[in-house]
Design an enzyme around this catalytic site. Structure first.
Site, PDB file in Angstrom:
ATOM      1  N   CYS A 131       0.760  -1.070   0.106  1.00  0.00           N
ATOM      2  CA  CYS A 131       0.106   0.028   0.083  1.00  0.00           C
ATOM      3  C   CYS A 131       0.920   1.169   0.058  1.00  0.00           C
ATOM      4  O   CYS A 131       1.296   1.747   0.807  1.00  0.00           O
ATOM      5  CB  CYS A 131      -1.083  -0.120   1.319  1.00  0.00           C
ATOM      6  SG  CYS A 131      -1.891   1.465   1.395  1.00  0.00           S
ATOM      7  N   CYS A 134      -0.361   4.057   2.023  1.00  0.00           N
ATOM      8  CA  CYS A 134      -0.122   3.782   3.614  1.00  0.00           C
ATOM      9  C   CYS A 134       1.294   4.234   3.895  1.00  0.00           C
ATOM     10  O   CYS A 134       1.668   4.584   4.960  1.00  0.00           O
ATOM     11  CB  CYS A 134      -0.535   2.519   3.987  1.00  0.00           C
ATOM     12  SG  CYS A 134      -2.084   1.839   3.304  1.00  0.00           S
ATOM     13  N   ASP A 135       2.262   3.425   3.048  1.00  0.00           N
ATOM     14  CA  ASP A 135       3.630   3.550   3.543  1.00  0.00           C
ATOM     15  C   ASP A 135       4.498   4.409   2.882  1.00  0.00           C
ATOM     16  O   ASP A 135       5.744   4.490   3.452  1.00  0.00           O
ATOM     17  CB  ASP A 135       4.208   2.083   3.569  1.00  0.00           C
ATOM     18  CG  ASP A 135       3.266   1.280   4.577  1.00  0.00           C
ATOM     19  OD1 ASP A 135       2.597   1.698   5.569  1.00  0.00           O
ATOM     20  OD2 ASP A 135       3.175   0.154   4.272  1.00  0.00           O
TER      21      ASP A 135
HETATM   22  C1  LIG Z   1       0.771  -4.476   5.138  1.00  0.00           C
HETATM   23  C2  LIG Z   1      -0.537  -3.494   5.203  1.00  0.00           C
HETATM   24  C3  LIG Z   1      -0.317  -2.247   5.579  1.00  0.00           C
HETATM   25  C4  LIG Z   1      -1.269  -1.209   5.640  1.00  0.00           C
HETATM   26  N1  LIG Z   1      -1.224   0.053   6.318  1.00  0.00           N
HETATM   27  C5  LIG Z   1      -2.366   0.673   6.172  1.00  0.00           C
HETATM   28  C6  LIG Z   1      -2.073   2.186   6.927  1.00  0.00           C
HETATM   29  O1  LIG Z   1      -1.076   2.396   7.374  1.00  0.00           O
HETATM   30  N2  LIG Z   1      -3.080   2.870   6.776  1.00  0.00           N
HETATM   31  C7  LIG Z   1      -4.273   2.417   6.567  1.00  0.00           C
HETATM   32  O2  LIG Z   1      -5.501   3.193   6.386  1.00  0.00           O
HETATM   33  N3  LIG Z   1      -4.680   1.356   5.804  1.00  0.00           N
HETATM   34  C8  LIG Z   1      -3.577   0.491   5.795  1.00  0.00           C
HETATM   35  N4  LIG Z   1      -3.721  -0.821   5.206  1.00  0.00           N
HETATM   36  C9  LIG Z   1      -4.939  -1.097   4.413  1.00  0.00           C
HETATM   37  C10 LIG Z   1      -5.867  -1.552   5.621  1.00  0.00           C
HETATM   38  O3  LIG Z   1      -5.255  -2.580   6.486  1.00  0.00           O
HETATM   39  C11 LIG Z   1      -7.148  -2.147   5.065  1.00  0.00           C
HETATM   40  O4  LIG Z   1      -7.865  -0.860   4.297  1.00  0.00           O
HETATM   41  C12 LIG Z   1      -8.312  -2.399   6.216  1.00  0.00           C
HETATM   42  O5  LIG Z   1      -7.571  -3.316   7.116  1.00  0.00           O
HETATM   43  C13 LIG Z   1      -9.352  -2.881   5.545  1.00  0.00           C
HETATM   44  O6  LIG Z   1     -10.394  -3.293   6.564  1.00  0.00           O
HETATM   45  P1  LIG Z   1     -11.393  -4.244   6.292  1.00  0.00           P
HETATM   46  O7  LIG Z   1     -11.918  -4.802   7.893  1.00  0.00           O
HETATM   47  O8  LIG Z   1     -12.243  -3.944   5.208  1.00  0.00           O
HETATM   48  O9  LIG Z   1     -10.778  -5.703   5.866  1.00  0.00           O
HETATM   49  P2  LIG Z   1      -9.572  -6.485   6.517  1.00  0.00           P
HETATM   50  O10 LIG Z   1      -8.900  -5.696   7.412  1.00  0.00           O
HETATM   51  O11 LIG Z   1      -8.969  -7.403   5.441  1.00  0.00           O
HETATM   52  O12 LIG Z   1     -10.340  -7.509   7.321  1.00  0.00           O
HETATM   53  C14 LIG Z   1     -11.130  -8.740   6.989  1.00  0.00           C
HETATM   54  C15 LIG Z   1     -11.529  -9.459   8.093  1.00  0.00           C
HETATM   55  O13 LIG Z   1     -12.272 -10.374   7.663  1.00  0.00           O
HETATM   56  C16 LIG Z   1     -12.225 -11.917   7.994  1.00  0.00           C
HETATM   57  N5  LIG Z   1     -12.667 -12.676   6.945  1.00  0.00           N
HETATM   58  C17 LIG Z   1     -12.556 -13.024   5.848  1.00  0.00           C
HETATM   59  N6  LIG Z   1     -12.911 -14.149   5.166  1.00  0.00           N
HETATM   60  C18 LIG Z   1     -13.857 -14.584   6.081  1.00  0.00           C
HETATM   61  C19 LIG Z   1     -14.771 -15.706   6.341  1.00  0.00           C
HETATM   62  N7  LIG Z   1     -15.033 -16.541   5.335  1.00  0.00           N
HETATM   63  N8  LIG Z   1     -15.546 -15.827   7.473  1.00  0.00           N
HETATM   64  C20 LIG Z   1     -15.004 -14.908   8.758  1.00  0.00           C
HETATM   65  N9  LIG Z   1     -14.188 -14.192   8.478  1.00  0.00           N
HETATM   66  C21 LIG Z   1     -13.602 -13.810   7.618  1.00  0.00           C
HETATM   67  C22 LIG Z   1     -10.652 -11.726   8.279  1.00  0.00           C
HETATM   68  O14 LIG Z   1     -10.295 -12.837   9.135  1.00  0.00           O
HETATM   69  C23 LIG Z   1     -10.406 -10.477   8.535  1.00  0.00           C
HETATM   70  O15 LIG Z   1     -10.709 -10.566  10.232  1.00  0.00           O
HETATM   71  C24 LIG Z   1      -2.428  -1.777   5.203  1.00  0.00           C
HETATM   72  C25 LIG Z   1      -2.791  -2.965   4.707  1.00  0.00           C
HETATM   73  C26 LIG Z   1      -1.807  -3.872   4.596  1.00  0.00           C
HETATM   74  C27 LIG Z   1      -1.725  -5.500   3.839  1.00  0.00           C
END
Ligand SMILES: Cc1cc2nc3c(=O)[nH]c(=O)nc-3n(C[C@H](O)[C@H](O)[C@H](O)COP(=O)(O)OP(=O)(O)OC[C@H]3O[C@@H](n4cnc5c(N)ncnc54)[C@H](O)[C@@H]3O)c2cc1C
Length: 307
Positions: A131, A134-135
């Site tokens: 990302c 983000c970084d």
């Molecule tokens: C390395 C990295 C660094 C990042 N740094 C930043 C940053 O500095 N700032 C920022 O704003 N964003 C950052 N991001 C982006 C940010 O992490 C995401 O935008 C955010 O986490 C999205 O949130 P979400 O809840 O939609 O999904 P996710 O965080 O992807 O969470 C999805 C959840 O769904 C669950 N899940 C999936 N399938 C199933 C299933 N079948 N049954 C039950 N549970 C399930 C998973 O276990 C997980 O808990 C970063 C991403 C990465 C990969």
């Protein structure tokens, strides 16, 4: 019978849980294969409002969970394997056990695709990233490498030239899949070096456990060389976690949930939150905001139905 089950425990699911719990809906959060979501695999998050010094990603999601639990949200380990959304109440198969719920918030995220290099997972958040938004800020005047050949990779490379001394864009083919305008823009950017017909074989760290270089292989000549870099951005796409909903929830050609306005999906009573629907912004704060929207919609929906 649950009022609401939230699938996913990332920023979107946790925020939905805070709001649903404070609306007295006793939400159940199914944590999934990655409890805490994508922020649980990163280190410092500097762009989540409210933390002037930044905040450790795993701490941020753990605090969201604690906040939701404080108001009565319940968390369970496990994954949704299958869903029957053909009628209400909806039925979910969580690791073999079926459960019923009046409403559902799908907050399952979209997982970044990685290169599967031997040292890659260990160095995520320590120089390996997926990302640039983000970084990128961490790499001022540093040597940056971006891997990928689509529009996202080229956009990220151009964005990263705001920070890096130089950005090497590594692609395994001799031409890009990206749009012509992005290719032209990248070629015209004096800070971008195009490294074609090349794959990354591994990423290496220094004594502090921080990325210091990569091994590259030219797939035409076979030449293998080591190159110093401070940051490796992998931009080869994301996979939305929507498998259990195929054939029931409307998905776009890449598998992302299609929104029917607000947090609504095509099925009444099923709502979306976060990266599972959003392939544009993909940020912790936008996912959290979407979780809030979904929970408010659930509360209003249940109220209208007399629950
Ligand atoms: C390395 C990295 C660094 C990042 N740094 C930043 C940053 O500095 N700032 C920022 O704003 N964003 C950052 N991001 C982006 C940010 O992490 C995401 O935008 C955010 O986490 C999205 O949130 P979400 O809840 O939609 O999904 P996710 O965080 O992807 O969470 C999805 C959840 O769904 C669950 N899940 C999936 N399938 C199933 C299933 N079948 N049954 C039950 N549970 C399930 C998973 O276990 C997980 O808990 C970063 C991403 C990465 C990969």
């Amino acid at each position: 019978m649950r009022n609401v089950v939230i699938i996913g425990s990332g920023c979107a699911g946790n925020t939905a849980a805070v709001y649903a719990a404070r609306a007295n809906l006793s939400p159940l959060v199914v944590a999934g294969h990655e409890p805490g979501g994508q922020l649980s695999i990163t280190s410092l998050v500097e762009n989540f409002p409210g933390f002037p010094e930044g905040v450790n990603g795993p701490d941020l999601v753990e605090n969201m969970k604690k906040q939701a639990e404080h108001f009565g949200a319940e968390y369970m380990n496990g994954s949704v394997m299958e869903a029957d959304l053909s009628k209400r109440p909806f039925r979910l198969n969580i690791d073999g056990e079926w459960m019923e719920t009046r409403t559902l918030i799908v907050a399952t995220g979209a997982s970044a695709r990685w290169l599967n290099l031997p040292n890659e997972q260990r160095l995520i958040g320590r120089g390996v990233s997926s990302c640039a938004t983000c970084d990128g800020f961490f790499y001022r005047e540093k040597e940056i490498m971006v891997v990928g050949g689509g529009d996202t990779a080229l956009e990220e490379a151009n964005f990263l030239t705001r920070f890096g001394r130089r950005v090497a864009l590594v692609h395994r083919r001799d031409s890009f899949r990206a749009s012509k305008i992005m290719v032209d823009r990248s070629k015209a950017n004096p800070k971008i070096e195009l490294v074609m017909n090349t794959v990354v074989q591994d990423v290496h760290d220094n004594e502090q456990g921080v990325v210091a270089g990569v091994t590259l292989k030219n797939i035409v000549t076979g030449e293998v060389a080591r190159r110093d870099v401070d940051g490796l951005f992998v931009a080869i796409g994301h996979v939305p976690n929507t498998k259990p909903f195929i054939g029931q929830l409307e998905l776009d050609s890449e598998g992302y949930l299609i929104s029917h306005g607000g947090a609504r999906t095509n099925i009444t009573g099923v709502f979306h939150a976060g990266d599972v629907q959003d392939k544009v912004y993909r940020q912790a704060i936008t996912a959290a905001g979407a979780g809030c929207m979904a929970a408010i919609e659930v509360e209003r929906f249940l109220e209208a139905e007399g629950h």
